[in-house]
Design a protein around this motif. Sequence first.
Motif, PDB file in Angstrom:
ATOM      1  N   GLY C  12       0.838  -1.202   0.000  1.00 41.79           N
ATOM      2  CA  GLY C  12       0.000   0.000   0.000  1.00 41.79           C
ATOM      3  C   GLY C  12       0.868   1.244   0.000  1.00 41.79           C
ATOM      4  N   MET C  16       1.267   4.054  -3.011  1.00 39.15           N
ATOM      5  CA  MET C  16       1.098   5.492  -2.840  1.00 39.15           C
ATOM      6  C   MET C  16       2.350   6.242  -3.288  1.00 39.15           C
ATOM      7  SD  MET C  16      -0.170   7.752   0.306  1.00 39.15           S
ATOM      8  CE  MET C  16      -1.797   7.350  -0.282  1.00 39.15           C
ATOM      9  N   ASN C 259       7.766   9.696   2.336  1.00 42.22           N
ATOM     10  CA  ASN C 259       6.563  10.473   2.631  1.00 42.22           C
ATOM     11  C   ASN C 259       5.359   9.569   2.882  1.00 42.22           C
ATOM     12  OD1 ASN C 259       6.047  13.154   3.065  1.00 42.22           O
ATOM     13  ND2 ASN C 259       6.604  13.749   0.988  1.00 42.22           N
ATOM     14  N   GLN C 262       5.795   7.719   6.223  1.00 39.92           N
ATOM     15  CA  GLN C 262       5.545   8.441   7.466  1.00 39.92           C
ATOM     16  C   GLN C 262       4.059   8.718   7.661  1.00 39.92           C
ATOM     17  OE1 GLN C 262       4.601  11.666   7.930  1.00 39.92           O
ATOM     18  NE2 GLN C 262       4.939  12.686   5.966  1.00 39.92           N
ATOM     19  N   LEU C 263       3.338   8.938   6.537  1.00 43.28           N
ATOM     20  CA  LEU C 263       1.887   9.117   6.668  1.00 43.28           C
ATOM     21  C   LEU C 263       1.250   7.847   7.211  1.00 43.28           C
ATOM     22  CD1 LEU C 263       0.875  11.091   3.444  1.00 43.28           C
ATOM     23  CD2 LEU C 263       0.699  11.876   5.806  1.00 43.28           C
ATOM     24  N   ARG C 264       1.706   6.704   6.666  1.00 44.43           N
ATOM     25  CA  ARG C 264       1.144   5.430   7.115  1.00 44.43           C
ATOM     26  C   ARG C 264       1.448   5.202   8.591  1.00 44.43           C
ATOM     27  NH1 ARG C 264      -2.040   1.207   4.533  1.00 44.43           N
ATOM     28  NH2 ARG C 264      -1.294   2.162   2.633  1.00 44.43           N
ATOM     29  N   GLN C 266       1.849   7.451  10.846  1.00 44.71           N
ATOM     30  CA  GLN C 266       0.947   8.302  11.640  1.00 44.71           C
ATOM     31  C   GLN C 266      -0.431   7.664  11.755  1.00 44.71           C
ATOM     32  OE1 GLN C 266       0.675  12.550  11.222  1.00 44.71           O
ATOM     33  NE2 GLN C 266       2.504  12.648   9.958  1.00 44.71           N
ATOM     34  N   VAL C 267      -0.932   7.140  10.613  1.00 45.30           N
ATOM     35  CA  VAL C 267      -2.266   6.535  10.633  1.00 45.30           C
ATOM     36  C   VAL C 267      -2.280   5.317  11.551  1.00 45.30           C
ATOM     37  CG1 VAL C 267      -3.964   5.308   9.248  1.00 45.30           C
ATOM     38  CG2 VAL C 267      -2.950   7.409   8.391  1.00 45.30           C
ATOM     39  N   LEU C 268      -1.197   4.540  11.519  1.00 47.71           N
ATOM     40  CA  LEU C 268      -1.141   3.337  12.356  1.00 47.71           C
ATOM     41  C   LEU C 268      -0.893   3.674  13.818  1.00 47.71           C
ATOM     42  CD1 LEU C 268       0.863   0.910  10.038  1.00 47.71           C
ATOM     43  CD2 LEU C 268      -1.592   0.944  10.497  1.00 47.71           C
ATOM     44  N   PRO C 273       6.517  12.434  16.545  1.00 47.96           N
ATOM     45  CA  PRO C 273       5.930  13.749  16.328  1.00 47.96           C
ATOM     46  C   PRO C 273       5.736  13.995  14.836  1.00 47.96           C
ATOM     47  CG  PRO C 273       7.792  13.874  17.824  1.00 47.96           C
ATOM     48  CD  PRO C 273       7.763  12.476  17.287  1.00 47.96           C
ATOM     49  N   SER C 274       4.559  14.495  14.462  1.00 46.51           N
ATOM     50  CA  SER C 274       4.240  14.626  13.041  1.00 46.51           C
ATOM     51  C   SER C 274       5.243  15.489  12.291  1.00 46.51           C
ATOM     52  CB  SER C 274       2.836  15.203  12.877  1.00 46.51           C
ATOM     53  OG  SER C 274       2.732  16.429  13.565  1.00 46.51           O
ATOM     54  N   ASP C 275       5.702  16.567  12.919  1.00 40.23           N
ATOM     55  CA  ASP C 275       6.620  17.469  12.206  1.00 40.23           C
ATOM     56  C   ASP C 275       7.955  16.797  11.934  1.00 40.23           C
ATOM     57  OD1 ASP C 275       4.770  19.809  12.710  1.00 40.23           O
ATOM     58  OD2 ASP C 275       5.291  19.205  14.742  1.00 40.23           O
ATOM     59  N   ILE C 276       8.383  15.985  12.906  1.00 47.21           N
ATOM     60  CA  ILE C 276       9.633  15.253  12.718  1.00 47.21           C
ATOM     61  C   ILE C 276       9.443  14.232  11.593  1.00 47.21           C
ATOM     62  CG2 ILE C 276      11.357  13.789  13.856  1.00 47.21           C
ATOM     63  CD1 ILE C 276      11.206  16.606  15.019  1.00 47.21           C
ATOM     64  N   MET C 278       7.475  14.538   9.064  1.00 42.52           N
ATOM     65  CA  MET C 278       7.452  15.264   7.800  1.00 42.52           C
ATOM     66  C   MET C 278       8.851  15.614   7.310  1.00 42.52           C
ATOM     67  SD  MET C 278       4.336  15.496   6.927  1.00 42.52           S
ATOM     68  CE  MET C 278       4.901  16.391   5.511  1.00 42.52           C
TER      69      MET C 278
END
Lengths: 357, 327, 310
Positions: C12, C16, C259, C262-264, C266-268, C273-276, C278
């Motif tokens: 997946g 993406m 990219n 890291q999104l995955r 976050q979802v899991l 930290p989100s900014d780190i 990113m």
Amino acid sequence: MISKLRSLFNKTFDAIIPLFATLLALFLGVFMLKALGKDPLAAYAALFEGAFGSQRAIIQTIIKATPLLLVGIGVCIAFRGGVINIGGEGQIIVGALASAAFALYVPIQSRWIMIPLCLLTSMLAGAIWGGVPGILKAKLGVNEILTTVMMNSIAVYLSNFLLRGPMIDPHEIEMGTRAAQTALLPEYTFLTRLAPPTQLNTGTILALILAGVAFVMLFKTTIGYRIRAVGKSADASRYAGIKVPFYQALALILGGSMAGLAGGIEVLGVQHRVMENISANYGFNGIVTALFGSLHPLGTIPAAFLFGGLMVGGNKLQRTVQVHSAFIDTLLGIIVLFVVAAKIFSTRRSKKRAING
Amino acid sequence: MLKKNSIVVLFIIAILAMAALPVAAADDVFQVAMIMPSKINDYSFSQSMYEALKVLESTFPEGGFELVYSEDMFNVADAREAIRDYADMGYDLVIAHGSQYGTSLQEIAPDYPETAFAWGNGTEFYGQPNISVYQARAEQGGYVFGQVAAKYTNNGKLGVCGPVESGDAKTYIDGFKNGASEAGSPVSVTYTSSFSDVSLMSAAAQTHMDEGATLLTGTSQSIPGAVSVVKENNGIWMGVQWDTIPLAPENVLVSLVYDWSPILNDIVSNMKEGSFGGRAYDLTFKDGGLKFVWNTENMEIDPELIAMADDLAAKITAGEISPLPAQ
Amino acid sequence: MDNLFNPETIFGIIGMAVTLAMPYLYAAIGELFDQTAGCYNLGTEGIMMMGAFSAFYVVYETGNLGFGVLAAAIVGLLMGLIMAVISVTFKAEQGISGIGLTMFGVGLSSLLFKTLLNGTVLSVKGFKSIRIPILGDIPYIGDAFFNHNIMVYVAYLLIPIASIILYKTTLGLKIRAVGQNPQAADTLGVSVNKIRYLCVCGGAILAGIAGATFSIANINMFQEKMTNGTGYIAVALVYFSGWKPWRVLLGALLFSFVNALQLRMQVLGINIPSDIAMMMPYLLTIVTLIFVKSRDKPAALAVPYERSEN
């Protein structure tokens, strides 16, 4: 006598070309304004009034010109060393964050100690942010455009992280508003305001002095000579025994420290705290400013004033005739394109002069 | 040589300037200026205020109201100059619509006692008699939406697309998480660390859906990117701040709209009585500032769901429910 | 962490990444041609925004996706011509011209959006995914690689096409010669300016299409500044690639993969930290270059060509 006259004529000619280009761009803007259904005369009157039309307008322009000048000086130094620093945005951000952190967390309540140290911290942070690309270029030949672009983004995310987490104003958490900004800095770290209630502050004077220092450094010292030599011809410099990578890295580090200082002054002199978007595109516009100033630290002074004026006046234009802000962006873009293209006329003439003796 | 440049430019522009005459503003017109970090049609925070001002305009007689605005004022120094300039030009009410503008108002307001200022999201009017401050209690809406989402999906997976982890985006999301998990739905949250990155927002939404979420929500001007993904995948979206139904009429279940009208009306009527501020407002369910806009036109929505939302809102207003988890 | 390491999740993420890499591929391959011929174009971001808007507007008005791509290509070409006139004919400093072009393009696209569409966010029906027969039915792999829209497939086809043009054709030889040693190329009768015009304009066409992929082949809507710095990243990827098409692919995929990853994560609910998170793709791009050398810069990059008079 005749040669003097000729040289005066040449100088005037060189000065008029970018002006002519700017006017041509503004003239093109007339048609755009007409197409948008706005009165071009009222619009340009507002632009001028907002930029230079009153004492307050001029002060606003100077406030805006200060970070542009500092970033521009940095770009000049880098450019003379043959490297292009498009990392200004990131360097401003880390400079701002570093000086704010120092001001907030170092409990020395003395102006005379804190202000210089805060400013030095911002320069150091900018130097590190410019130094990473510099050292990667020197040691590994990694192109600085690549690294400075990446470092810009990294700085934005770092700032988001710090401003919403470790450095957030405790008050914002208490109130539940959670705006991403630091606490107000302690008053003893504020740069002196020169014309209250405006934000004009001593940072501007420092920037002007640094333009002079950069000029002396670039044109009157050995280091400056070597930086310029490396920029003119890396190969020739290598033959002459100049350590090319070292001077390229140095140019980026010095450039970064200037942009970092711009961030520091923006915080200590203007905003008194760090919030999102502190860099406000000064990083990119500083490059354009340096170009307007012929990539010369002293030339960057009037260039910053002019370009700052265009930006301040642009906002006024938006307010007065209620034209969309994108118009100003477009117009600035056209001005940059025209000015940069018009350079060829002065270059050609100076070449001809060189040939004719 | 370069100084000459600027002088000549000044000279020429000066000639242009002289050709134009300053326009004086009439006194009987109520003049409002708004300064915002984004745009009047961002489907979020800025648009909610702009539309409320448009509503306010309709309560004035023809020609009795003037609204001007400055968009894209993300640079606080520019915003500060805009605020000061509008006050200078004699605008009656200057709205600094961004939490980052607070310090600027604190500095400027004392110089213009005849001008009313308003700003938000914030909580402080700095003791100034001419500053009104407003704050959207987004967590209230977030909590109700969390509960509604859990019920609508039968405790299915929920996804939240957040921008930067700060401000009312964060309080909304915290409320949503709390509401949903109390109701028994698993929630996952992403932040793109940007208010404007549409493409990453859409990738985040796609990731949520790949992991099995069917209902998403989120805030900021970059949410059209996420809504577009929800549309492609026939998911459900819950919008915040402004009505997002036009973005995807078949997929937006409900929007939590910030209606600033009650607050604006209060500010204006106080101004008429000569009081220019010194008040703090909360945008809550209580005064109708937080509103649900259900997409009943295009979707079949169980009336029970709507009743449940209203009931929860009432309970929050009554103080029976605390939208955020106890610290 | 366990839920990250199952084939469905991993493929997946890859799927993406394959989509996310698309605009980088168009823009970076375009920029690669520019740079190989000795020009660099920092205006990519502006060209992309103009491409994104014109494609969107044409599709919104006509409903024809082909016309949309064509419009983006034409607008890209026009923007390319501006860049070429300024940087080739007028021999201006390329970095600054590029920044000017970006200011112009980003500004004008917003202005047109405000004027023509009243600044309203609208959506269109964009390119639909096409599952490639047989290959698309392979478990996991089919979904990740062979179930995308046509613009994605074309983006990947650009890599071999660029390779062939640059390394197997006379034109490619001329382009490289012009970038390496314009004087010599000129002596051999290659028109330096003509080749540079060709490359800058061709590159800009691809950048325009890269913009179109945002508005009609992925997100299917238009918003101001929606490319959000992609153009600058694309330019950076060309330096990353060391001017080799297949390494452009590598860089674009690496960047997009991190990219998507890291999104995955976050979802899991994997706690970073989100900014780190990113920051990761940017950091990793730099770190990779510490281990993978990137040289072979076209010798005449950024140097305007001046025919010597004698």
